[in-house]
Design a protein around this motif. Structure first.
Motif, PDB file in Angstrom:
ATOM      1  N   ALA A 191      29.736  -0.612  11.011  1.00  0.00           N
ATOM      2  CA  ALA A 191      30.479   0.297  11.744  1.00  0.00           C
ATOM      3  C   ALA A 191      30.004   1.724  12.385  1.00  0.00           C
ATOM      4  O   ALA A 191      30.108   1.889  13.209  1.00  0.00           O
ATOM      5  N   LYS A 192      28.899   1.922  11.492  1.00  0.00           N
ATOM      6  CA  LYS A 192      28.026   3.204  11.776  1.00  0.00           C
ATOM      7  C   LYS A 192      27.048   2.693  13.161  1.00  0.00           C
ATOM      8  O   LYS A 192      27.313   3.728  14.056  1.00  0.00           O
TER       9      LYS A 192
ATOM     10  N   TYR B 147      28.178   0.588  15.490  1.00  0.00           N
ATOM     11  CA  TYR B 147      29.165   0.514  16.684  1.00  0.00           C
ATOM     12  C   TYR B 147      29.654   1.953  16.960  1.00  0.00           C
ATOM     13  O   TYR B 147      29.811   2.415  18.080  1.00  0.00           O
ATOM     14  N   GLN B 148      29.840   2.796  15.932  1.00  0.00           N
ATOM     15  CA  GLN B 148      30.032   4.277  15.901  1.00  0.00           C
ATOM     16  C   GLN B 148      29.135   5.062  16.975  1.00  0.00           C
ATOM     17  O   GLN B 148      29.361   5.537  17.774  1.00  0.00           O
ATOM     18  N   THR B 149      27.966   4.739  16.448  1.00  0.00           N
ATOM     19  CA  THR B 149      26.954   5.596  17.055  1.00  0.00           C
ATOM     20  C   THR B 149      26.437   5.072  18.751  1.00  0.00           C
ATOM     21  O   THR B 149      26.423   5.590  19.637  1.00  0.00           O
TER      22      THR B 149
ATOM     23  N   LYS C  75      29.156   3.761  20.543  1.00  0.00           N
ATOM     24  CA  LYS C  75      30.294   4.065  21.405  1.00  0.00           C
ATOM     25  C   LYS C  75      30.035   5.659  21.564  1.00  0.00           C
ATOM     26  O   LYS C  75      30.277   6.242  22.668  1.00  0.00           O
ATOM     27  N   GLU C  76      29.444   6.465  20.650  1.00  0.00           N
ATOM     28  CA  GLU C  76      29.238   7.952  20.696  1.00  0.00           C
ATOM     29  C   GLU C  76      27.975   7.998  21.977  1.00  0.00           C
ATOM     30  O   GLU C  76      28.300   8.941  22.749  1.00  0.00           O
TER      31      GLU C  76
END
Length: 199
Positions: A121-122, A124-126, A128-129
């Motif tokens: 999840a981290k 994926y978040q990174t 996407k950011e």
């Protein structure tokens, strides 16, 4: 066996008479008790006493052997029982240890899955950011940010001309071109830079 000697003598005599003198019939035989000399009687009694002692000793030895054998069997039975109980207790402890090990393995697997899920999840978040920043960090957006940052400077002095500034021209970007022709001579950026920037 003195009480049987009369019959034994009668049968022996009758057998001989029947063989050698068939007409003679033995009706009865009576043997009187003999008189045994005192010395012979004492020896006989001593022998009987010794024989009795030997028999008693043999009986005692047999009894002792039987008791020892019984004690041995009891000890073996007790040891076998203790060994069986110990085996059951050991198997129970091993089963408990195995159960704890399996529980720990399940907990570890759950922890690893949870951490992997959080890491995914981290990531994926990174990612996407980063994709959002690629779209967001345009020259126009950076210029806007610069203008907002410069608006927080505590002091700004205006003059006839700007000769030199100790700021990177690339940092100022289009803002300097936009200010060209205006009267700006001194900028103090004590809040953002921690030092004065002068012409």
């Amino acid at each position: 066996m003195f009480d049987q000697i009369d019959e034994t003598m009668k049968d022996a005599l009758q057998a001989d008479c029947t063989r050698y003198a068939p007409s003679i019939e033995i009706i009865s035989v009576r043997v009187t008790k003999p008189r045994i000399p005192e010395r012979v009687r004492r020896n006989f009694e001593q022998m009987e006493e010794e024989r009795t002692k030997v028999l008693v000793a043999v009986k005692r030895q047999r009894v002792a052997e039987k008791e020892a054998e019984t004690q041995k069997k009891i000890a073996i039975t007790k040891a076998e029982k203790n060994a069986y109980v110990s085996k059951i207790v050991m198997e129970q402890k091993l089963m408990e240890k195995d159960s704890l090990r399996m529980q720990k393995e399940i907990e570890n697997a759950m922890y690893i899955a949870r951490e992997k899920s959080l890491a995914d999840a981290k990531y994926y978040q990174t990612m996407k950011e980063a994709e959002a920043n690629k779209l967001k960090l345009t020259p126009q957006f950076l210029e806007l940010k610069f203008i907002k940052a410069i608006s927080y400077i505590t002091k700004m002095f205006f003059g006839n001309k700007i000769s030199n500034m100790l700021m990177d021209q690339r940092l100022l970007g289009n803002f300097l071109r936009h200010l060209k022709g205006r009267n700006v001579s001194y900028i103090s950026c004590a809040k953002d830079c921690g030092k004065n920037v002068s012409t």
